[in-house]
Design a protein around this motif. Structure first.
Motif, mmCIF file in Angstrom:
data_model
loop_
_atom_site.group_PDB
_atom_site.id
_atom_site.type_symbol
_atom_site.label_atom_id
_atom_site.label_comp_id
_atom_site.label_asym_id
_atom_site.label_seq_id
_atom_site.Cartn_x
_atom_site.Cartn_y
_atom_site.Cartn_z
ATOM 1 N N ALA A 197 -24.804 -1.232 -1.226
ATOM 2 C CA ALA A 197 -23.352 -1.029 -1.344
ATOM 3 C C ALA A 197 -22.611 -2.357 -1.294
ATOM 4 N N GLY A 198 -23.346 -3.446 -1.065
ATOM 5 C CA GLY A 198 -22.703 -4.757 -1.064
ATOM 6 C C GLY A 198 -21.857 -5.027 0.169
ATOM 7 N N TYR A 218 -17.993 -1.122 -8.742
ATOM 8 C CA TYR A 218 -17.765 0.028 -7.852
ATOM 9 C C TYR A 218 -16.904 1.055 -8.572
ATOM 10 N N LEU A 261 -13.208 -1.803 -0.929
ATOM 11 C CA LEU A 261 -12.476 -0.964 0.026
ATOM 12 C C LEU A 261 -11.005 -1.374 0.080
ATOM 13 N N THR A 273 -17.886 -7.801 -3.191
ATOM 14 C CA THR A 273 -18.400 -7.152 -1.987
ATOM 15 C C THR A 273 -17.751 -5.788 -1.785
ATOM 16 N N LEU A 274 -18.380 -5.006 -0.914
ATOM 17 C CA LEU A 274 -17.816 -3.699 -0.562
ATOM 18 C C LEU A 274 -16.433 -3.863 0.060
ATOM 19 N N ASP A 275 -16.268 -4.922 0.867
ATOM 20 C CA ASP A 275 -14.970 -5.130 1.519
ATOM 21 C C ASP A 275 -13.839 -5.224 0.497
#
Lengths: 394, 119
Positions: free
Chosen positions: A154-155, B3, B93, B88-90
């Motif tokens: 998910a990175g 994503y 999000l 990144t996921l951050d």
């Protein structure tokens, strides 16, 4: 052993950040320690063991990557591995903080955060963690594998969050470590978790020296843990703070805790953990200053409002100003009708006022979460007492 | 990494808004899409017609079964999506939290498979 676990966590952090794959990082670091066990006794311990391990882990990672089946991943991972230091002279940075933030990422479930933190940052072996949480080893192993895979796929980044996200993310880190400690505080007590919680806060406070609450949480856990030998009888029964054998308190650790608290307060950024540590610290005094404790709970309620904090405040006020004042405050709190300590506190105040209290005690006993607490409450029914352990689940 | 930001909300949610609120919501989506596009991180994004327009298709034993409605009856339904390209996921999000629908429903963030060899 502790030094080994620290070095292991540091190496995993560095390799994990560069490779973006914690599983691979862990395996490579494990290989490197196996190599060290073979070579160091023969060739002598290297001048910089940490750098030796990282370099060896880099080479072991490259060996493992070469065995990768898929070309694209192989090329990508090899390119990343090249970023790692090749010689043992390089100073190795401490990247455990980055690792802690990845392990406590809010995209992971709380139980996964706890398991990962204990495994990767604490360096506890899977069977040890499984035993501490009374889980089958396979369940815990699977939880760890899934979490590491989510970080990779998910990175989830291995880095310290930017300024604007830091307060939120730090709260999760603190909560995770507190959860580790509380899981060990019991009853039943599991010492290894308490010790690990204290140790993790020590690491955090060292890595974030300017973060007041990191010192605050370290202080709080040191102080709570200092009573661990006194708060249960050998049979596992709870002992009231006021009745604890002071000889069993770890006074050296109390001093350490108070020192951490001073350090925290010197940073002039008050927070809930510092307030709780200050309350815990006051409880070690010969004459407990209940008025001061009530005041600190009032401030805590302002910063982190919760019915449990209000309950503790009511108890402190009752101790400072008398049972009628305490009872009045207790009755103003809503939402604790199913919480055993609220009934226990009411029962004690009622009895001290000479009013019927048996029904309240019965209610408290019926709601208590463990045998140790039930036995304790039954024992209190005929005694005069209102003091509770200061344990707020914020 | 890519994503997918999947926007879930109550299907009837839109209809419960006043005309002013609908206008505000529409403007908020335009502004968000503009910001995302300007950042260079947007790969795709669209709103979906209401779930009353959905048709589900299943093939069993070589036979095609076509039914009216979504694959599962749930209170919150997929109403739209953004496909973004970030590191990144951050970051993902962060964008998800800015989607106007996040204030009403839920944004599910899913990494997209880019390396099919590794699966």
């Amino acid at each position: 052993m502790r030094a080994y676990r620290d070095e292991r966590a540091k190496s995993v952090a560095i390799l994990g950040r560069v490779l973006g794959d914690l599983d691979l990082a862990e395996d490579a670091v494990q290989d490197a320690f196996v190599r060290a066990a073979e070579r160091w006794p023969r060739d002598g311990v290297p001048a910089n063991p940490g750098a030796w391990i990282v370099t060896a882990a880099r080479n072991c990672a490259i060996d493992r990557i070469r065995r990768e089946q898929t070309f694209a991943r192989k090329a990508q991972l090899l390119a990343r591995a090249e970023e790692l230091p090749e010689d043992e002279e390089t100073t190795i940075p401490d990247e455990r903080l980055e690792l802690i933030f990845a392990c406590c990422h809010p995209a992971l479930a709380p139980e996964a955060q706890v398991a990962l933190t204990l495994s990767l940052v604490g360096g506890l072996a899977t069977p040890e963690i499984a035993r501490a949480f009374i889980l089958p080893e396979a369940t815990l192993a699977q939880r760890l594998v899934r979490a590491k895979r989510k970080i990779r796929d998910a990175g989830i980044p291995l880095r310290v969050p930017p300024e604007h996200a830091l307060p939120d993310r730090l709260r999760t880190v603190f909560a995770t470590i507190y959860l580790v400690f509380n899981a060990g505080y019991g009853p039943p007590v599991r010492r290894e978790l308490c010790e690990e919680g204290v140790r993790l806060t020590a690491v955090l406070a060292t890595l974030m020296p300017d973060e007041a609450e990191a010192h605050g949480l370290h202080a709080l856990l040191l102080l709570q843990d200092a009573r661990s030998a006194a708060r249960l009888t050998p049979k596992g029964e709870l002992v009231l703070l006021a009745e604890q054998d002071r000889g069993l308190w770890n006074l050296a650790q109390v001093e350490q805790g108070r020192h951490s608290l001073e350090r925290a307060m010197s940073l002039r950024a008050p927070g809930p953990y510092q307030l709780q540590a200050a309350i815990a610290s006051l409880h070690f005094d010969e004459e407990v200053d209940w008025a001061q404790i009530a005041l600190l709970y009032e401030r805590l309620a302002g910063l982190a409002p919760s019915p449990v904090v209000e309950l503790n405040r009511a108890v402190a006020v009752g101790m400072a100003r008398g049972p009628d004042a305490g009872l009045a405050l207790l009755d103003e709190i809503g939402g604790l009708e199913d919480y055993y300590l609220w009934h226990a506190a009411r029962a004690d105040f009622l009895r001290r006022l000479g009013r019927p209290a048996a029904a309240e005690y019965e209610r408290a006993v019926a709601l208590a979460p463990s045998d140790a607490e039930r036995d304790f409450l039954r024992g209190r029914q005929n005694l005069l007492a209102t003091e509770f352990e200061q344990r707020d689940d914020l | 990494m890519q994503y997918m930001l999947l926007i879930y909300g109550e299907d009837s949610g839109w209809k419960t808004l006043t005309p002013e609120q609908q206008q505000e919501m529409g403007a908020a989506y335009f502004a968000f899409t503009d910001e995302l596009r300007a950042s260079g991180k947007m790969a795709a994004g669209d709103a979906l017609q209401p779930v009353t327009t959905a048709t589900s298709v299943r093939v069993r034993d070589g036979e095609t079964l076509t039914t009216d409605g979504p694959f599962a009856e749930t209170k919150e339904v997929l109403g739209g999506y953004y496909l973004i390209d970030v590191d990144t996921l951050d970051e993902a999000l962060g964008w998800a939290a800015k989607i106007p629908g996040a204030a009403y429903g839920t944004i599910e963030v899913r990494p997209v498979v880019t390396d099919y060899e590794a699966m």
